[in-house]
Structures are given as C-alpha cells and as structure tokens.
Design a protein around this motif. Structure first.
Motif, short mmCIF file in Angstrom:
data_model
loop_
_atom_site.label_atom_id
_atom_site.label_comp_id
_atom_site.label_asym_id
_atom_site.label_seq_id
_atom_site.Cartn_x
_atom_site.Cartn_y
_atom_site.Cartn_z
N ASN A 1 0.85 -1.19 0.00
CA ASN A 1 0.00 0.00 0.00
C ASN A 1 0.89 1.24 0.00
OD1 ASN A 1 -3.00 -0.88 0.48
ND2 ASN A 1 -1.77 -2.17 1.83
N LEU A 2 0.72 2.07 -1.02
CA LEU A 2 1.60 3.21 -1.21
C LEU A 2 0.81 4.34 -1.86
CD1 LEU A 2 4.71 3.69 -0.84
CD2 LEU A 2 4.95 3.11 -3.26
N SER A 3 0.88 5.52 -1.28
CA SER A 3 0.12 6.65 -1.80
C SER A 3 1.00 7.90 -1.84
CB SER A 3 -1.11 6.90 -0.90
OG SER A 3 -1.87 7.98 -1.38
N LEU A 4 1.09 8.50 -3.02
CA LEU A 4 1.89 9.72 -3.21
C LEU A 4 0.99 10.88 -3.58
CD1 LEU A 4 4.52 11.33 -3.59
CD2 LEU A 4 4.67 10.37 -5.91
N PRO A 5 0.87 11.89 -2.71
CA PRO A 5 0.05 13.06 -3.05
C PRO A 5 0.68 13.88 -4.18
CG PRO A 5 0.52 12.94 -0.68
CD PRO A 5 1.43 11.98 -1.36
N LYS A 6 -0.16 14.57 -4.92
CA LYS A 6 0.35 15.45 -5.97
C LYS A 6 1.19 16.57 -5.37
CE LYS A 6 -3.07 14.98 -9.69
NZ LYS A 6 -4.07 15.72 -10.51
N GLY A 7 2.26 16.92 -6.07
CA GLY A 7 3.09 18.04 -5.65
C GLY A 7 4.20 17.70 -4.69
N TYR A 8 4.42 16.39 -4.46
CA TYR A 8 5.42 15.97 -3.48
C TYR A 8 6.42 14.97 -4.08
CZ TYR A 8 2.42 18.19 -0.02
OH TYR A 8 1.68 19.11 0.68
N ILE A 9 7.52 14.80 -3.34
CA ILE A 9 8.55 13.83 -3.71
C ILE A 9 8.60 12.74 -2.65
CG2 ILE A 9 10.99 13.44 -4.22
CD1 ILE A 9 11.27 16.38 -4.92
N MET A 10 8.53 11.50 -3.09
CA MET A 10 8.63 10.36 -2.17
C MET A 10 9.88 9.55 -2.48
SD MET A 10 5.99 7.17 -1.49
CE MET A 10 4.82 8.19 -0.56
N GLY A 11 10.68 9.28 -1.46
CA GLY A 11 11.81 8.39 -1.58
C GLY A 11 11.38 6.98 -1.27
N PHE A 12 11.80 6.03 -2.12
CA PHE A 12 11.43 4.62 -1.96
C PHE A 12 12.70 3.85 -1.65
CE2 PHE A 12 9.28 0.80 -4.24
CZ PHE A 12 8.73 0.37 -3.04
N VAL A 13 12.83 3.35 -0.43
CA VAL A 13 14.09 2.76 0.02
C VAL A 13 13.90 1.32 0.48
CG1 VAL A 13 15.02 5.01 0.70
CG2 VAL A 13 13.84 3.61 2.41
N GLY A 14 15.02 0.60 0.44
CA GLY A 14 15.04 -0.79 0.88
C GLY A 14 16.29 -1.45 0.35
N ALA A 15 16.66 -2.57 0.95
CA ALA A 15 17.85 -3.29 0.52
C ALA A 15 17.64 -3.90 -0.87
CB ALA A 15 18.18 -4.39 1.53
N ASN A 16 18.73 -4.31 -1.51
CA ASN A 16 18.62 -5.04 -2.76
C ASN A 16 17.75 -6.27 -2.55
OD1 ASN A 16 20.30 -3.34 -4.27
ND2 ASN A 16 22.14 -4.48 -3.73
N GLY A 17 16.81 -6.49 -3.48
CA GLY A 17 15.93 -7.64 -3.37
C GLY A 17 14.74 -7.45 -2.46
N ALA A 18 14.56 -6.22 -1.93
CA ALA A 18 13.44 -5.97 -1.01
C ALA A 18 12.11 -5.86 -1.74
CB ALA A 18 13.69 -4.70 -0.21
N PHE B 1 11.50 20.90 -10.63
CA PHE B 1 10.40 20.21 -11.31
C PHE B 1 9.12 20.24 -10.48
CE2 PHE B 1 8.02 16.23 -12.03
CZ PHE B 1 7.76 16.33 -13.39
N VAL B 2 9.24 20.01 -9.17
CA VAL B 2 8.04 19.94 -8.32
C VAL B 2 7.61 21.29 -7.77
CG1 VAL B 2 8.27 17.52 -7.68
CG2 VAL B 2 9.40 19.26 -6.32
N CYS B 3 8.23 22.36 -8.26
CA CYS B 3 7.72 23.69 -7.88
C CYS B 3 6.29 23.87 -8.38
CB CYS B 3 8.63 24.78 -8.45
SG CYS B 3 10.19 24.95 -7.54
N ASP B 4 5.96 23.17 -9.48
CA ASP B 4 4.58 23.09 -9.95
C ASP B 4 3.86 22.07 -9.09
OD1 ASP B 4 2.20 22.41 -11.27
OD2 ASP B 4 3.06 22.80 -13.25
N GLU B 5 2.82 22.49 -8.37
CA GLU B 5 2.17 21.61 -7.39
C GLU B 5 1.42 20.44 -8.04
OE1 GLU B 5 -1.92 24.26 -6.85
OE2 GLU B 5 -0.37 24.26 -5.30
N ASN B 6 1.30 20.43 -9.37
CA ASN B 6 0.68 19.31 -10.05
C ASN B 6 1.67 18.21 -10.41
OD1 ASN B 6 -2.08 20.23 -10.23
ND2 ASN B 6 -1.38 21.76 -11.69
N ARG B 7 2.94 18.44 -10.10
CA ARG B 7 3.98 17.48 -10.45
C ARG B 7 4.46 16.72 -9.22
NH1 ARG B 7 7.65 21.45 -14.25
NH2 ARG B 7 6.34 21.40 -16.13
#
Length: 281
Positions: free
Chosen positions: A23-40, A175-181
């Motif tokens: 379950n993963l949700s990214l709101p508009k206008g934001y940056i999400m980092g996706f982290v985990g070990a190799n093979g995660a 790039f994300v200065c535009d809140e739709n990105r």
C-alpha cells in the motif's frame, strides 16, 4: 488531497519472493523516496506501477485512473528514468530530439536542449562516448522535456559523483515547484533523499514497513547510546533495532516511549533503515 499514485493491496508472487499487500500513496506536488535493501521489492513494485509487470492482485492508480485504463495522453504525463539510455549508441543530442518530437506530442525541444546545455552535455558527441554521469543527466533531461506530471526514477543518481548528483537534485526540486507534479524516487543513496524528499517509503522483504513524512519520521525516532546495563533496563517495546557489542549498545528507539536521560541523536534515513534490520534482544 489529490494523489499522483495510489497502490492498494498489491501482490506479486515469484518462486522465491513475493510482494505482500503493498500500500503506497503519493500526493500530488510531493517527492517520495522509496528505500530498501537489494531484493526488497522496489524494482518489482515499480515494474507493476509502470505496467511492465502484471500484478497478481490489488489495484494501482495513477492520476486517479486504473493503470489498465490509461490512455496514450495519460502515459505521456509519466516520465521514467531507469538504468541505461534506451537509444542507439551512435545518436547525438539532435538525433534524440528528432526521435522524441515524433514520440511525444508535448515534447519541448527548447527545454531539452536548454537542460542539456545546463548539464554541460556535448551536443555533437555520440552516446557511446558519454560518461556515466553524462548518461544520467541525459536520462533526466529526456524524462522532463516531454512535460510529465509524474516522474518515476529508479536509481537515477546511482554511481554518480556528489557534484553531478547535486545538479540533478536541483533539477528535480525545480520540477516539483509546480504543485501538479510529483516524483517517486527509488535510491540507495539516502542522503540524496534526505535533501529533497517529503515522504519516505521503506520496503523490507516484499512488505512496506512504513510510509511517513520525512520530517515526522526523523522526529519520531532517536538513536541512543547506552551501557549494556542501561539497555537491559530499557522498555524493549520502545526499541526498533539495536547494535550490541561486549561493552555498549546503540539502538533506534521510539522517542515517545522512552524516559530518562540518554545520549540521543537524530537519526538519518540510513540509520532508520539499518536499525530496522537489527534484532531486538
């Protein structure tokens, strides 16, 4: 809050690995980092998100649309950066520009050439003669120049020196200065994510451990340094993970669950990841 990405109960099973109810949700206008070990499970999750892999179950929406119903116009709003440049090695910048003009209705030649110039990419040099850093800059330039609303980046800054990475991070923040990105960015370089991300999602063994606001996440935890006698008295429900030696203990703890005087420090994203792999004894 409008969502750029919404993944619900995603499952994908292989012989020796499985994504389990992602379950993963990214709101508009934001940056999400996706982290985990190799093979995660990061690349498998991104593959399902982009339609490169077929999920066993669950739902995936981009721009509030099921990915199975995305039109070509919708797909043009997604910029993707994976490892490698998907072009003939004999191409130069003008060749790439010519190809993308025919691929994307919103391709912006002026923006592409301007980004390439900003990155110092040699216009007449063929891709086969580009360095690793040049190829990374080219990938970012191509992804941004068809004016997407969502960037999906898989290890876009991997193997690059700090100067090049900093240049790319500046471009992504612009790039994300535009809140739709929005940007979903998978990376092993957690220091990069700390600089620009609003949210951090951590995946371990095919399961999402947490998805949290970065600042809230770093305020939620603390790294404490203790004598072994102190650690033995600590409420273990407050401990996420610990590094134990013969003489002392360093532990990641939930700040609101501990009391008393401890030598504590604010954890980095890398600290949080690493301690989550440690056993609590």
């Amino acid at each position: 809050m409008e969502k750029a990405i919404e993944i619900v109960n995603l499952r994908k099973t292989y012989k020796d690995f499985a994504l389990k109810d992602i379950n993963l949700s990214l709101p508009k206008g934001y940056i999400m980092g996706f982290v985990g070990a190799n093979g995660a499970g990061k690349s498998t999750t991104l593959g399902c998100l982009l339609g490169m892999l077929k999920a066993d179950s669950g739902s995936i929406k981009i721009f509030d649309k099921d990915i199975k119903t995305l039109t070509n116009a919708d797909k043009e709003k997604i910029g993707v950066v994976m490892d490698g440049v998907p072009f003939a090695q004999m191409f130069c910048l003008k060749d790439i520009d010519a190809v993308f003009k025919n691929l994307y209705s919103n391709w912006d030649s002026e923006k592409f050439l301007s980004l390439c110039s900003r990155f110092g990419l040699p216009p007449k040099k063929q891709i086969k003669d580009y360095s690793t850093g040049m190829r990374a800059k080219l990938n970012i330039s191509m992804a941004i120049s068809h004016n997407p609303q969502l960037l999906v980046l898989d290890e876009a800054t991997s193997g690059l020196d700090p100067v090049v990475r900093d240049e790319i991070l500046d471009i992504l923040q612009d790039f994300v200065c535009d809140e739709n990105r929005s940007i979903l960015m998978s990376s092993h370089i957690t220091s990069d994510l700390e600089k620009i991300c609003d949210y951090i999602a951590f995946i371990k063994n095919g399961e999402i451990v947490f998805v949290e606001n970065k600042d809230t996440l770093q305020e939620k935890y603390a790294v404490v340094h203790l004598a072994k006698e102190q650690y033995e008295k600590l409420d273990k429900t407050a401990v996420v993970g610990a590094k134990i030696t013969d003489y002392n203990v360093s532990a990641l703890v939930l700040k609101d669950k501990i009391s008393g005087e401890y030598a504590a420090e604010k954890p980095s994203i890398e600290d949080i990841m690493l301690y989550y792999t440690k056993e609590v004894k």
